[in-house]
Design a protein around this motif. Structure first.
Motif, PDB file in Angstrom:
ATOM      1  N   HIS A 103       0.826  -1.206   0.000  1.00 53.61           N
ATOM      2  CA  HIS A 103       0.000   0.000   0.000  1.00 53.61           C
ATOM      3  C   HIS A 103       0.861   1.256   0.000  1.00 53.61           C
ATOM      4  O   HIS A 103       2.085   1.199   0.197  1.00 53.61           O
ATOM      5  CB  HIS A 103      -0.997   0.003   1.169  1.00 53.61           C
ATOM      6  N   ARG A 104       0.233   2.394  -0.204  1.00 49.94           N
ATOM      7  CA  ARG A 104       0.951   3.651  -0.457  1.00 49.94           C
ATOM      8  C   ARG A 104       1.757   4.117   0.752  1.00 49.94           C
ATOM      9  O   ARG A 104       2.801   4.774   0.588  1.00 49.94           O
ATOM     10  CB  ARG A 104      -0.032   4.730  -0.931  1.00 49.94           C
ATOM     11  N   THR A 105       1.340   3.783   1.950  1.00 45.22           N
ATOM     12  CA  THR A 105       2.127   4.170   3.120  1.00 45.22           C
ATOM     13  C   THR A 105       3.495   3.504   3.081  1.00 45.22           C
ATOM     14  O   THR A 105       4.512   4.109   3.421  1.00 45.22           O
ATOM     15  CB  THR A 105       1.398   3.792   4.415  1.00 45.22           C
ATOM     16  N   GLN A 106       3.533   2.253   2.653  1.00 44.70           N
ATOM     17  CA  GLN A 106       4.810   1.560   2.533  1.00 44.70           C
ATOM     18  C   GLN A 106       5.680   2.193   1.439  1.00 44.70           C
ATOM     19  O   GLN A 106       6.903   2.191   1.538  1.00 44.70           O
ATOM     20  CB  GLN A 106       4.574   0.080   2.236  1.00 44.70           C
ATOM     21  N   ILE A 107       5.039   2.727   0.402  1.00 50.69           N
ATOM     22  CA  ILE A 107       5.799   3.441  -0.632  1.00 50.69           C
ATOM     23  C   ILE A 107       6.514   4.642  -0.017  1.00 50.69           C
ATOM     24  O   ILE A 107       7.679   4.906  -0.310  1.00 50.69           O
ATOM     25  CB  ILE A 107       4.867   3.904  -1.775  1.00 50.69           C
ATOM     26  N   ALA A 108       5.819   5.369   0.842  1.00 48.40           N
ATOM     27  CA  ALA A 108       6.423   6.533   1.502  1.00 48.40           C
ATOM     28  C   ALA A 108       7.627   6.125   2.338  1.00 48.40           C
ATOM     29  O   ALA A 108       8.692   6.753   2.266  1.00 48.40           O
ATOM     30  CB  ALA A 108       5.382   7.232   2.385  1.00 48.40           C
ATOM     31  N   ILE A 109       7.467   5.049   3.107  1.00 47.90           N
ATOM     32  CA  ILE A 109       8.567   4.566   3.944  1.00 47.90           C
ATOM     33  C   ILE A 109       9.748   4.134   3.068  1.00 47.90           C
ATOM     34  O   ILE A 109      10.904   4.459   3.343  1.00 47.90           O
ATOM     35  CB  ILE A 109       8.119   3.385   4.824  1.00 47.90           C
ATOM     36  N   TYR A 110       9.443   3.420   1.995  1.00 47.53           N
ATOM     37  CA  TYR A 110      10.485   2.945   1.073  1.00 47.53           C
ATOM     38  C   TYR A 110      11.227   4.116   0.444  1.00 47.53           C
ATOM     39  O   TYR A 110      12.464   4.137   0.380  1.00 47.53           O
ATOM     40  CB  TYR A 110       9.845   2.069   0.000  1.00 47.53           C
ATOM     41  N   TYR A 111      10.490   5.104  -0.002  1.00 47.07           N
ATOM     42  CA  TYR A 111      11.111   6.254  -0.662  1.00 47.07           C
ATOM     43  C   TYR A 111      12.009   7.029   0.298  1.00 47.07           C
ATOM     44  O   TYR A 111      13.081   7.505  -0.069  1.00 47.07           O
ATOM     45  CB  TYR A 111      10.041   7.179  -1.235  1.00 47.07           C
ATOM     46  N   LEU A 112      11.576   7.137   1.540  1.00 50.02           N
ATOM     47  CA  LEU A 112      12.326   7.911   2.531  1.00 50.02           C
ATOM     48  C   LEU A 112      13.537   7.164   3.088  1.00 50.02           C
ATOM     49  O   LEU A 112      14.531   7.779   3.477  1.00 50.02           O
ATOM     50  CB  LEU A 112      11.408   8.317   3.688  1.00 50.02           C
ATOM     51  N   THR A 113      13.459   5.839   3.137  1.00 46.51           N
ATOM     52  CA  THR A 113      14.499   5.087   3.808  1.00 46.51           C
ATOM     53  C   THR A 113      15.316   4.186   2.881  1.00 46.51           C
ATOM     54  O   THR A 113      16.400   3.740   3.240  1.00 46.51           O
ATOM     55  CB  THR A 113      13.914   4.183   4.900  1.00 46.51           C
ATOM     56  N   GLY A 114      14.758   3.883   1.702  1.00 47.18           N
ATOM     57  CA  GLY A 114      15.440   2.956   0.815  1.00 47.18           C
ATOM     58  C   GLY A 114      15.213   1.499   1.178  1.00 47.18           C
ATOM     59  O   GLY A 114      15.786   0.614   0.572  1.00 47.18           O
ATOM     60  N   LYS A 115      14.362   1.251   2.167  1.00 47.45           N
ATOM     61  CA  LYS A 115      14.142  -0.095   2.646  1.00 47.45           C
ATOM     62  C   LYS A 115      12.736  -0.569   2.261  1.00 47.45           C
ATOM     63  O   LYS A 115      11.760   0.142   2.457  1.00 47.45           O
ATOM     64  CB  LYS A 115      14.269  -0.169   4.178  1.00 47.45           C
ATOM     65  N   VAL A 116      12.651  -1.788   1.703  1.00 45.37           N
ATOM     66  CA  VAL A 116      11.344  -2.382   1.403  1.00 45.37           C
ATOM     67  C   VAL A 116      10.750  -2.955   2.668  1.00 45.37           C
ATOM     68  O   VAL A 116       9.557  -2.910   2.896  1.00 45.37           O
ATOM     69  CB  VAL A 116      11.484  -3.486   0.328  1.00 45.37           C
ATOM     70  N   ASN A 117      11.550  -3.540   3.543  1.00 40.01           N
ATOM     71  CA  ASN A 117      11.110  -4.116   4.795  1.00 40.01           C
ATOM     72  C   ASN A 117      11.758  -3.411   5.960  1.00 40.01           C
ATOM     73  O   ASN A 117      12.811  -2.860   5.838  1.00 40.01           O
ATOM     74  CB  ASN A 117      11.440  -5.609   4.857  1.00 40.01           C
TER      75      ASN A 117
END
Length: 212
Positions: free
Chosen positions: A198-212
């Motif tokens: 979901h899009r919240t995980q996209i935000a986290i991924y974009y900000l941190t470079g981490k998928v998990n």
């Protein structure tokens, strides 16, 4: 049809207060209140629950652990509603399937709107939480976890950036002069490429470079 809700918080004053507040809105039916994550899990396994509002720090089983089990074993959508904005809690909750992360100091109307949005299939993470991730987690991880933009088109990169800034699909469509349906299609492509949900995980991924 009312949105069926349970509230899990080890503070009886808070959980009963939330029950009273949510019961004033015709959209919700508060099925029960429970003391911890384990009780929330057991309730969701036995009953049809649309949304579980979970605190983070609770005895027996905390909200992050309960989120993982509830989302894996039931159709209940989990929203973390807490006073704790620790980035470790935030990232773990999102990774474990939470559809929202809100602080208790929000106005009741904001909590209501977030719950309705999650029920409709959206994910909610308030701007204050995103800002904390940006200021605290990103500088620390930046050197080792720079995002690989190669798989993404220029438009997809733009949309990821705007999601990370807290833009809704409607706001993104206005910013980029494209339809909301087109935005949704791009988000679907991004989710497919990253393996995120979901899009919240996209935000986290974009900000941190981490998928998990």
């Amino acid at each position: 049809m009312k949105i069926k809700v349970i509230i899990a918080d080890d503070n009886s004053f808070i959980r009963e207060g939330l029950k009273i507040i949510l019961s004033t809105y015709e959209e919700f039916e508060v099925l029960d209140t429970v003391n911890d994550g384990k009780e929330a899990l057991h309730y969701c396994l036995k009953h049809q629950v649309d949304i579980a509002l979970l605190d983070v720090r609770m005895p027996n089983m905390n909200g992050v652990e309960a989120t993982k089990l509830i989302t894996a074993q039931t159709n209940t959508k989990v929203i973390i509603l807490t006073t704790f904005d620790d980035e470790e809690y935030i990232l773990d909750a999102i990774k474990n399937g939470a559809k929202g992360y809100l602080l208790k100091n929000n106005d009741p109307e904001q909590i209501r709107d977030a719950m309705k949005s999650v029920f409709k299939g959206n994910s909610i993470i308030q701007d204050l939480i995103l800002e904390k991730i940006k200021s605290n987690l990103l500088p620390e991880k930046k050197a080792a976890t720079k995002i690989n933009l190669t798989p993404f088109t220029e438009r997809e990169r733009e949309i990821m950036s705007l999601i990370a800034k807290g833009y809704s699909n409607k706001a993104i469509s206005k910013q980029l002069y494209i339809s909301e349906g087109t935005v949704a299609n791009y988000i679907t492509n991004i989710l497919s490429k990253t393996g995120l949900e979901h899009r919240t995980q996209i935000a986290i991924y974009y900000l941190t470079g981490k998928v998990n």
